[in-house]
Design a protein around this motif. Structure first.
Motif, PDB file in Angstrom:
ATOM      1  N   ILE A  54       0.916  -1.345  -0.068  1.00  0.00           N
ATOM      2  CA  ILE A  54      -0.010   0.137   0.249  1.00  0.00           C
ATOM      3  C   ILE A  54       0.975   1.071   0.028  1.00  0.00           C
ATOM      4  O   ILE A  54       1.981   1.313   0.851  1.00  0.00           O
ATOM      5  N   ASP A  55       0.710   2.103  -0.901  1.00  0.00           N
ATOM      6  CA  ASP A  55       1.320   3.411  -0.839  1.00  0.00           C
ATOM      7  C   ASP A  55       1.262   4.265   0.482  1.00  0.00           C
ATOM      8  O   ASP A  55       0.005   4.368   0.942  1.00  0.00           O
ATOM      9  N   GLU A  56       2.028   4.753   0.856  1.00  0.00           N
ATOM     10  CA  GLU A  56       2.365   5.531   2.216  1.00  0.00           C
ATOM     11  C   GLU A  56       1.019   6.678   2.317  1.00  0.00           C
ATOM     12  O   GLU A  56       0.382   6.833   3.055  1.00  0.00           O
ATOM     13  N   ALA A  57       0.991   7.387   1.128  1.00  0.00           N
ATOM     14  CA  ALA A  57      -0.040   8.310   1.011  1.00  0.00           C
ATOM     15  C   ALA A  57      -1.348   8.007   1.217  1.00  0.00           C
ATOM     16  O   ALA A  57      -2.219   8.529   1.583  1.00  0.00           O
ATOM     17  N   GLU A  58      -1.571   6.807   0.662  1.00  0.00           N
ATOM     18  CA  GLU A  58      -3.115   5.919   0.750  1.00  0.00           C
ATOM     19  C   GLU A  58      -3.320   5.359   2.013  1.00  0.00           C
ATOM     20  O   GLU A  58      -4.391   5.135   2.448  1.00  0.00           O
ATOM     21  N   GLN A  59      -2.183   5.084   2.872  1.00  0.00           N
ATOM     22  CA  GLN A  59      -2.690   4.368   4.193  1.00  0.00           C
ATOM     23  C   GLN A  59      -3.480   4.900   5.054  1.00  0.00           C
ATOM     24  O   GLN A  59      -4.307   4.531   6.044  1.00  0.00           O
ATOM     25  N   SER A  60      -3.607   6.407   5.192  1.00  0.00           N
ATOM     26  CA  SER A  60      -4.644   7.237   6.056  1.00  0.00           C
ATOM     27  C   SER A  60      -6.003   6.890   5.709  1.00  0.00           C
ATOM     28  O   SER A  60      -7.036   7.109   6.351  1.00  0.00           O
ATOM     29  N   GLN A  61      -6.302   6.667   4.606  1.00  0.00           N
ATOM     30  CA  GLN A  61      -7.696   6.285   4.189  1.00  0.00           C
ATOM     31  C   GLN A  61      -8.019   4.843   4.223  1.00  0.00           C
ATOM     32  O   GLN A  61      -9.287   4.523   4.367  1.00  0.00           O
ATOM     33  N   LEU A  62      -7.167   3.908   4.692  1.00  0.00           N
ATOM     34  CA  LEU A  62      -7.337   2.444   4.730  1.00  0.00           C
ATOM     35  C   LEU A  62      -8.411   2.071   5.818  1.00  0.00           C
ATOM     36  O   LEU A  62      -9.320   1.022   5.260  1.00  0.00           O
ATOM     37  N   PHE A  63      -8.590   2.666   6.999  1.00  0.00           N
ATOM     38  CA  PHE A  63      -9.497   2.203   7.894  1.00  0.00           C
ATOM     39  C   PHE A  63     -10.822   3.130   7.748  1.00  0.00           C
ATOM     40  O   PHE A  63     -11.725   3.159   8.672  1.00  0.00           O
ATOM     41  N   GLU A  64     -11.003   3.844   6.543  1.00  0.00           N
ATOM     42  CA  GLU A  64     -12.326   4.381   6.713  1.00  0.00           C
ATOM     43  C   GLU A  64     -13.431   3.411   5.727  1.00  0.00           C
ATOM     44  O   GLU A  64     -13.027   2.739   5.117  1.00  0.00           O
ATOM     45  N   SER A  65     -14.633   3.639   6.562  1.00  0.00           N
ATOM     46  CA  SER A  65     -15.611   2.825   5.674  1.00  0.00           C
ATOM     47  C   SER A  65     -15.864   3.061   4.413  1.00  0.00           C
ATOM     48  O   SER A  65     -15.748   3.912   3.733  1.00  0.00           O
ATOM     49  N   PHE A  66     -16.050   1.715   3.784  1.00  0.00           N
ATOM     50  CA  PHE A  66     -16.126   1.548   2.167  1.00  0.00           C
ATOM     51  C   PHE A  66     -15.203   2.164   1.491  1.00  0.00           C
ATOM     52  O   PHE A  66     -15.496   3.049   0.540  1.00  0.00           O
ATOM     53  N   SER A  67     -13.934   2.274   1.827  1.00  0.00           N
ATOM     54  CA  SER A  67     -12.655   2.598   1.151  1.00  0.00           C
ATOM     55  C   SER A  67     -11.876   1.454   0.509  1.00  0.00           C
ATOM     56  O   SER A  67     -11.433   0.655   1.458  1.00  0.00           O
ATOM     57  N   GLN A  68     -11.843   1.558  -0.707  1.00  0.00           N
ATOM     58  CA  GLN A  68     -10.932   0.600  -1.305  1.00  0.00           C
ATOM     59  C   GLN A  68      -9.931   1.553  -2.265  1.00  0.00           C
ATOM     60  O   GLN A  68     -10.461   2.466  -2.813  1.00  0.00           O
ATOM     61  N   LEU A  69      -8.753   1.319  -2.012  1.00  0.00           N
ATOM     62  CA  LEU A  69      -7.706   2.318  -2.308  1.00  0.00           C
ATOM     63  C   LEU A  69      -7.572   2.537  -3.871  1.00  0.00           C
ATOM     64  O   LEU A  69      -7.262   3.409  -4.494  1.00  0.00           O
ATOM     65  N   ASP A  70      -7.692   1.299  -4.696  1.00  0.00           N
ATOM     66  CA  ASP A  70      -7.447   1.359  -5.990  1.00  0.00           C
ATOM     67  C   ASP A  70      -8.897   0.622  -6.710  1.00  0.00           C
ATOM     68  O   ASP A  70      -9.149  -0.615  -6.369  1.00  0.00           O
ATOM     69  N   GLY A  71      -9.172   1.393  -7.598  1.00  0.00           N
ATOM     70  CA  GLY A  71     -10.401   0.755  -8.449  1.00  0.00           C
ATOM     71  C   GLY A  71     -10.209  -0.347  -9.242  1.00  0.00           C
ATOM     72  O   GLY A  71     -10.941  -1.252  -9.409  1.00  0.00           O
TER      73      GLY A  71
END
Length: 529
Positions: free
Chosen positions: A65-82
């Motif tokens: 996982i890219d470091e910039a994307e890790q902050s979003q990882l534990f948000e509901s209904f969040s998948q980092l890459d379409g």
């Protein structure tokens, strides 16, 4: 699973919630790891008195996982890459729930990762240390030499640590050839007392190694570890092993198996749990092997165990196409055919079998289906099948069907028989069907696979894909019927029909699985007590 030696055997923690978090973390790790391995580690940070902090890590060699994307990882209904959504499925809700559960237990959940270099998810939980039970290994055998044979370095390391913590003296080697050398070189005054071997290894597999050991070194107790189902060892080889355990092996299960192997039974070991029930045919009678076509791993395990109890052996394939290929190689006397399978379903496979037979010998085909519906028998018979039984498998009805259709030399062809009545489902909330037999191995497979099947249903509902929902619900329904969890089966059947309230039903199904899992675990604990 790597558990540090200083981790307490027993701690006070919310076991159900911890299992839920681990199931999610490990499921994600497996999903996003194409090559390499997934490792679970446990360690502790000592506190004051009986207080300590339990640390658990799930480490994978996956996409990262890219470091910039890790902050979003534990948000509901969040998948980092379409693209990940399309390839792997999922909504991201699992990590958000896991973080909330860990927080509610007074702990923290985090991640360390780099794109393309895998991920390390970690949880830290405050726990209270409880008094541990003594090791199950008998006192006279605590210092026995144990030989570990496995081509995977991680597995060797984990097994060495476990056996050392029980007082044994392990030696680990990477292959069968080296193992035989070690056994031959062992001093008569300090021999190896037990061998723990992997099933699938280069050069020589575990069964072949066991035969070599028996021939050259006599009755040294052997414990087999396999990544496949326990049935992969085969009935013909059952007497070679004290126990056959599925990977990842549980510490308590392995400890109990070694304790039995080093116990006071006449040959130094007890028969494996999976082979204790005697078959219904007389000892020494020729083996009766048939073909089973079934795509669900839980159902495969159930059918194999029921067949074994009835005195039959089976080769298993995952779909109708593979069944046709197997029949080209081997003239099986009978086929148990699931009706709903990928690539080529049971109906299509049966029609193709009949087409190929033309005027030749008739191959009996018994349909096995989760559909207990009016007209289902007629559909199976119209496709060329001879008989019809429903899930969950009733051993008595299966036995009757097999005896009715098993070919005899004097009767090369037979007319189609009568149907087997479809059994009604008990839909009481949270109940386990008391008429269904469940072995510990079947329950383990069920609990391992159902979270993925539930995830497939959740993804199908979220994306509005009716066909994907139908297939996922049908597969889960078959699993639930085989293990005898009627309310889950009923909810799955309703979802299979494409209802308007699919989201509510999917949520209810998740809750029902939590109840079922708790009851199955409690039943397993009572059985082992």
């Amino acid at each position: 699973c790597h558990i540090d030696a200083d981790v307490p055997v027993r701690v006070e923690v919310d076991g159900d919630r911890l299992r839920q978090v681990l199931t999610n973390l490990v499921g994600n790790a497996v999903k996003f790891t194409d090559t390499g391995e997934v490792l679970i580690r446990a360690n502790v940070t000592r506190g004051e008195g009986d207080k300590t902090t339990l640390g658990i890590e799930v480490v994978d060699t996956g996409i990262g996982i890219d470091e910039a994307e890790q902050s979003q990882l534990f948000e509901s209904f969040s998948q980092l890459d379409g693209s990940s959504t399309r390839r792997f499925g999922g909504t991201g809700l699992g990590l958000a729930i896991s973080k909330k559960l860990v927080n509610l237990m007074g702990g923290e959940l985090g991640v360390v990762s780099k794109k393309g270099e895998g991920s390390r998810f970690f949880a830290r939980l405050p726990v209270r240390v409880l008094t541990a039970e003594p090791t199950r290994i008998p006192d006279p055998n605590r210092h026995t030499r144990a030989l570990i044979v496995d081509d995977n370095a991680t597995n060797r390391m984990l097994l060495e640590e476990m056996l050392s913590s029980w007082g044994l003296r392990p030696v680990a080697v990477s292959g069968a050839k080296k193992a035989l050398e070690m056994l031959s070189a062992a001093s008569p005054s300090d021999p190896f007392g037990v061998v723990i071997t992997d099933m699938h290894m280069p050069e020589m597999d575990g069964v072949t190694l066991a035969r070599e050991i028996k021939e050259k070194h006599g009755a040294i107790p052997l414990v087999m570890l396999t990544s496949l189902s326990e049935s992969a060892v085969g009935l013909d080889n059952r007497e070679l092993f004290a126990s056959v355990l599925s990977k990842p092996v549980r510490s308590a299960e392995l400890e109990s198996s070694i304790a039995r192997a080093l116990g006071d039974s006449p040959l130094g070991f007890a028969p494996s749990e999976m082979y204790r029930r005697a078959p219904s045919i007389a000892p020494g009678a020729p083996a009766r092997k048939l073909l089973v076509a079934e795509d669900n791993p839980i159902n495969q395990e159930v059918i194999i165990e029921v067949l074994r109890e009835l005195g039959y052996e089976a080769d298993v394939v995952d779909n109708g196409r593979l069944a046709l290929e197997a029949l080209e190689r081997t003239p099986y006397p009978l086929v148990l055919m699931d009706c709903q399978m990928p690539e080529l379903d049971g109906y299509q496979a049966a029609r193709e079998i009949r087409k190929r037979e033309a005027s030749g010998v008739h191959l009996p085909i018994i349909a096995v289906t989760a559909h207990a519906l009016v007209g289902e028998r007629d559909r199976a018979i119209d496709a060329g099948m001879d008989d019809y039984i429903t899930k969950p498998i009733n051993p008595k009805l299966l036995k009757e069907a097999l005896e009715r259709w098993w070919p005899r030399e004097s009767l090369p062809g037979r007319s189609r028989g009568s149907s087997i009545p479809a059994s009604a489902l008990d839909h009481s909330d949270g109940a386990l069907d008391p008429t269904v037999q469940r072995s510990q191995s079947v329950v383990r497979v069920f609990l391992r696979h159902v979270p993925d099947q539930l995830a497939a249903i959740t993804q199908a509902v979220a994306s509005g894909n009716a066909e994907a929902l139908r297939l996922a619900a049908h597969k889960l329904k078959g699993s639930c019927l085989s293990v005898g969890v009627p309310r889950m089966a009923s909810l799955s059947a309703t979802l299979e029909s494409g209802p308007g309230n699919a989201s509510e039903l999917a949520a209810e199904l998740e809750l029902e699985f939590a109840k079922v899992r708790e009851r199955l675990n409690a039943a397993a604990e009572r059985k082992s007590a």
